[in-house]
Design a protein around this motif. Structure first.
Motif, PDB file in Angstrom:
ATOM      1  N   GLN A   8     -17.830   8.396   3.855  1.00 36.26           N
ATOM      2  CA  GLN A   8     -18.485   9.705   3.846  1.00 36.26           C
ATOM      3  C   GLN A   8     -17.969  10.600   2.720  1.00 36.26           C
ATOM      4  O   GLN A   8     -18.677  11.482   2.262  1.00 36.26           O
ATOM      5  N   LEU A   9     -16.740  10.415   2.324  1.00 36.38           N
ATOM      6  CA  LEU A   9     -16.116  11.204   1.256  1.00 36.38           C
ATOM      7  C   LEU A   9     -15.854  10.280   0.081  1.00 36.38           C
ATOM      8  O   LEU A   9     -14.861   9.572   0.060  1.00 36.38           O
ATOM      9  N   ARG A  10     -16.683  10.279  -0.883  1.00 35.39           N
ATOM     10  CA  ARG A  10     -16.615   9.319  -1.987  1.00 35.39           C
ATOM     11  C   ARG A  10     -15.623   9.749  -3.076  1.00 35.39           C
ATOM     12  O   ARG A  10     -15.931   9.765  -4.256  1.00 35.39           O
ATOM     13  N   ILE A  11     -14.414  10.047  -2.635  1.00 35.22           N
ATOM     14  CA  ILE A  11     -13.359  10.503  -3.538  1.00 35.22           C
ATOM     15  C   ILE A  11     -12.997   9.430  -4.563  1.00 35.22           C
ATOM     16  O   ILE A  11     -12.789   9.712  -5.734  1.00 35.22           O
ATOM     17  N   PHE A  12     -12.951   8.193  -4.124  1.00 33.99           N
ATOM     18  CA  PHE A  12     -12.494   7.125  -5.007  1.00 33.99           C
ATOM     19  C   PHE A  12     -13.496   6.823  -6.117  1.00 33.99           C
ATOM     20  O   PHE A  12     -13.104   6.460  -7.213  1.00 33.99           O
ATOM     21  N   SER A  13     -14.770   6.997  -5.858  1.00 31.64           N
ATOM     22  CA  SER A  13     -15.772   6.825  -6.916  1.00 31.64           C
ATOM     23  C   SER A  13     -15.576   7.860  -8.011  1.00 31.64           C
ATOM     24  O   SER A  13     -15.692   7.566  -9.199  1.00 31.64           O
ATOM     25  N   GLU A  14     -15.268   9.087  -7.606  1.00 38.67           N
ATOM     26  CA  GLU A  14     -15.017  10.135  -8.584  1.00 38.67           C
ATOM     27  C   GLU A  14     -13.770   9.818  -9.405  1.00 38.67           C
ATOM     28  O   GLU A  14     -13.747   9.993 -10.621  1.00 38.67           O
ATOM     29  N   LEU A  46     -12.640  -1.106  -7.293  1.00 43.43           N
ATOM     30  CA  LEU A  46     -11.931  -0.939  -6.025  1.00 43.43           C
ATOM     31  C   LEU A  46     -12.515   0.203  -5.205  1.00 43.43           C
ATOM     32  O   LEU A  46     -12.505   0.149  -3.974  1.00 43.43           O
ATOM     33  N   ALA A  47     -13.022   1.221  -5.878  1.00 38.88           N
ATOM     34  CA  ALA A  47     -13.593   2.368  -5.175  1.00 38.88           C
ATOM     35  C   ALA A  47     -14.722   1.927  -4.254  1.00 38.88           C
ATOM     36  O   ALA A  47     -14.810   2.377  -3.103  1.00 38.88           O
ATOM     37  N   GLN A  48     -15.576   1.040  -4.718  1.00 38.06           N
ATOM     38  CA  GLN A  48     -16.686   0.564  -3.891  1.00 38.06           C
ATOM     39  C   GLN A  48     -16.181  -0.133  -2.640  1.00 38.06           C
ATOM     40  O   GLN A  48     -16.744   0.036  -1.556  1.00 38.06           O
ATOM     41  N   HIS A  49     -15.130  -0.907  -2.761  1.00 41.93           N
ATOM     42  CA  HIS A  49     -14.572  -1.627  -1.611  1.00 41.93           C
ATOM     43  C   HIS A  49     -13.917  -0.661  -0.625  1.00 41.93           C
ATOM     44  O   HIS A  49     -14.100  -0.786   0.584  1.00 41.93           O
ATOM     45  N   ILE A  50     -13.157   0.300  -1.147  1.00 40.83           N
ATOM     46  CA  ILE A  50     -12.480   1.284  -0.286  1.00 40.83           C
ATOM     47  C   ILE A  50     -13.505   2.115   0.466  1.00 40.83           C
ATOM     48  O   ILE A  50     -13.346   2.408   1.657  1.00 40.83           O
ATOM     49  N   GLU A  51     -14.576   2.483  -0.222  1.00 39.65           N
ATOM     50  CA  GLU A  51     -15.566   3.391   0.368  1.00 39.65           C
ATOM     51  C   GLU A  51     -16.493   2.719   1.369  1.00 39.65           C
ATOM     52  O   GLU A  51     -17.415   3.348   1.887  1.00 39.65           O
ATOM     53  N   LEU A  52     -16.217   1.498   1.707  1.00 35.57           N
ATOM     54  CA  LEU A  52     -16.902   0.862   2.829  1.00 35.57           C
ATOM     55  C   LEU A  52     -16.221   1.223   4.149  1.00 35.57           C
ATOM     56  O   LEU A  52     -16.747   0.943   5.218  1.00 35.57           O
ATOM     57  N   ASP A 102      -4.867   4.791 -10.819  1.00 38.03           N
ATOM     58  CA  ASP A 102      -4.791   3.353 -10.565  1.00 38.03           C
ATOM     59  C   ASP A 102      -3.922   3.060  -9.348  1.00 38.03           C
ATOM     60  O   ASP A 102      -4.260   2.207  -8.520  1.00 38.03           O
ATOM     61  N   LYS A 103      -2.819   3.769  -9.222  1.00 36.20           N
ATOM     62  CA  LYS A 103      -1.911   3.538  -8.086  1.00 36.20           C
ATOM     63  C   LYS A 103      -2.551   3.907  -6.763  1.00 36.20           C
ATOM     64  O   LYS A 103      -2.427   3.157  -5.782  1.00 36.20           O
ATOM     65  N   ILE A 104      -3.239   5.049  -6.712  1.00 35.86           N
ATOM     66  CA  ILE A 104      -3.844   5.434  -5.431  1.00 35.86           C
ATOM     67  C   ILE A 104      -4.973   4.482  -5.057  1.00 35.86           C
ATOM     68  O   ILE A 104      -5.133   4.130  -3.890  1.00 35.86           O
ATOM     69  N   LYS A 105      -5.752   4.045  -6.040  1.00 35.35           N
ATOM     70  CA  LYS A 105      -6.834   3.107  -5.733  1.00 35.35           C
ATOM     71  C   LYS A 105      -6.272   1.754  -5.288  1.00 35.35           C
ATOM     72  O   LYS A 105      -6.737   1.192  -4.292  1.00 35.35           O
ATOM     73  N   ARG A 106      -5.285   1.244  -5.986  1.00 30.16           N
ATOM     74  CA  ARG A 106      -4.717  -0.050  -5.589  1.00 30.16           C
ATOM     75  C   ARG A 106      -4.021   0.050  -4.231  1.00 30.16           C
ATOM     76  O   ARG A 106      -4.179  -0.830  -3.384  1.00 30.16           O
ATOM     77  N   GLY A 107      -3.254   1.111  -4.030  1.00 27.61           N
ATOM     78  CA  GLY A 107      -2.586   1.276  -2.739  1.00 27.61           C
ATOM     79  C   GLY A 107      -3.579   1.374  -1.596  1.00 27.61           C
ATOM     80  O   GLY A 107      -3.418   0.739  -0.557  1.00 27.61           O
ATOM     81  N   ALA A 148       0.839  -1.209   0.000  1.00 31.32           N
ATOM     82  CA  ALA A 148       0.000   0.000   0.000  1.00 31.32           C
ATOM     83  C   ALA A 148       0.866   1.248   0.000  1.00 31.32           C
ATOM     84  O   ALA A 148       0.653   2.162  -0.815  1.00 31.32           O
ATOM     85  N   LEU A 149       1.847   1.298   0.887  1.00 31.75           N
ATOM     86  CA  LEU A 149       2.722   2.470   0.958  1.00 31.75           C
ATOM     87  C   LEU A 149       3.483   2.699  -0.343  1.00 31.75           C
ATOM     88  O   LEU A 149       3.629   3.838  -0.803  1.00 31.75           O
ATOM     89  N   ALA A 150       3.970   1.619  -0.953  1.00 34.51           N
ATOM     90  CA  ALA A 150       4.716   1.753  -2.214  1.00 34.51           C
ATOM     91  C   ALA A 150       3.836   2.354  -3.303  1.00 34.51           C
ATOM     92  O   ALA A 150       4.254   3.286  -4.006  1.00 34.51           O
ATOM     93  N   LEU A 151       2.624   1.859  -3.434  1.00 38.43           N
ATOM     94  CA  LEU A 151       1.731   2.362  -4.482  1.00 38.43           C
ATOM     95  C   LEU A 151       1.235   3.774  -4.179  1.00 38.43           C
ATOM     96  O   LEU A 151       1.118   4.604  -5.090  1.00 38.43           O
ATOM     97  N   LEU A 152       0.966   4.061  -2.919  1.00 40.39           N
ATOM     98  CA  LEU A 152       0.534   5.405  -2.540  1.00 40.39           C
ATOM     99  C   LEU A 152       1.647   6.415  -2.778  1.00 40.39           C
ATOM    100  O   LEU A 152       1.405   7.526  -3.269  1.00 40.39           O
ATOM    101  N   ARG A 153       2.872   6.044  -2.443  1.00 38.64           N
ATOM    102  CA  ARG A 153       4.008   6.944  -2.694  1.00 38.64           C
ATOM    103  C   ARG A 153       4.198   7.156  -4.191  1.00 38.64           C
ATOM    104  O   ARG A 153       4.486   8.264  -4.652  1.00 38.64           O
TER     105      ARG A 153
END
Length: 183
Positions: free
Chosen positions: A89-95, A77-83, A46-51, A8-13
């Motif tokens: 509350q902040l549906r950033i990943f769906s956008e 992945l956005a649907q899974h993260i947003e659980l 893609d990297k931020i969603k996967r991370g 996660a950290l590698a992909l987020l970075r």
């Protein structure tokens, strides 16, 4: 630290670095490399969603399979993260998910948005309108700060006080407030 957190950290970075690169490419030459910068938008998403997925939803098995066999998480992945809070509350990943397909796909794969942007002036070369450049920079900044937020949340799993302190500082600096903070 477990492998799914390291992944996660590698992909987020990497997503954060893409945001910085987009800003640099657009800002350093007054838009001459805007097309190249725009090509980074989808991979950055893609990297931020996967991370984020590896942090919120992944486990050791999924991380090891990804690292060894390049088997990325499947589905929206956005649907899974947003659980998970705060993204429930902040549906950033769906956008980000919608933008990746409606807007960024063409830039990444040499589609008509790249070609039209290179033919917009009397010559051939990047000549994107300022509003499109500002939109890309704004998006890159949003992804960059979200990547930092998720990295801080992950770090907070190991040092809660530091994680909360950094998130509070980010919120004070970047989130709009209804009333100004006291002097």
């Amino acid at each position: 630290m477990p492998e799914h957190h390291r992944t996660a950290l590698a992909l987020l970075r990497a997503a954060y670095d893409d945001a910085v690169a987009i800003n640099h490419l657009v800002g350093s030459l007054r838009g001459e490399l805007a097309g190249s910068a725009f090509s980074l938008l989808r991979p950055m998403n893609d990297k931020i969603k996967r991370g984020s997925w590896f942090f919120f939803c992944g486990d050791e098995e999924s991380a090891l399979d990804f690292l060894k066999n390049d088997n990325a998480p499947k589905g929206n992945l956005a649907q899974h993260i947003e659980l998970h809070p705060p993204f429930d509350q902040l549906r950033i990943f769906s956008e980000l998910y919608q933008n990746a397909f409606k807007f960024f796909h063409s830039f990444t794969h040499g589609g008509n948005q790249i070609a039209n942007g290179y033919m917009a002036s009397s010559g051939i070369g990047a000549s994107y309108p300022d509003d499109k450049i500002i939109q890309a920079i704004d998006h890159a900044h949003a992804v960059g700060i979200t990547a930092v937020q998720v990295m801080v949340m992950l770090g907070g799993e190991y040092d809660l006080a530091t994680g909360h302190d950094i998130l509070d500082q980010l919120a004070a600096r970047f989130l709009p407030t209804a009333t100004p903070p006291p002097p």
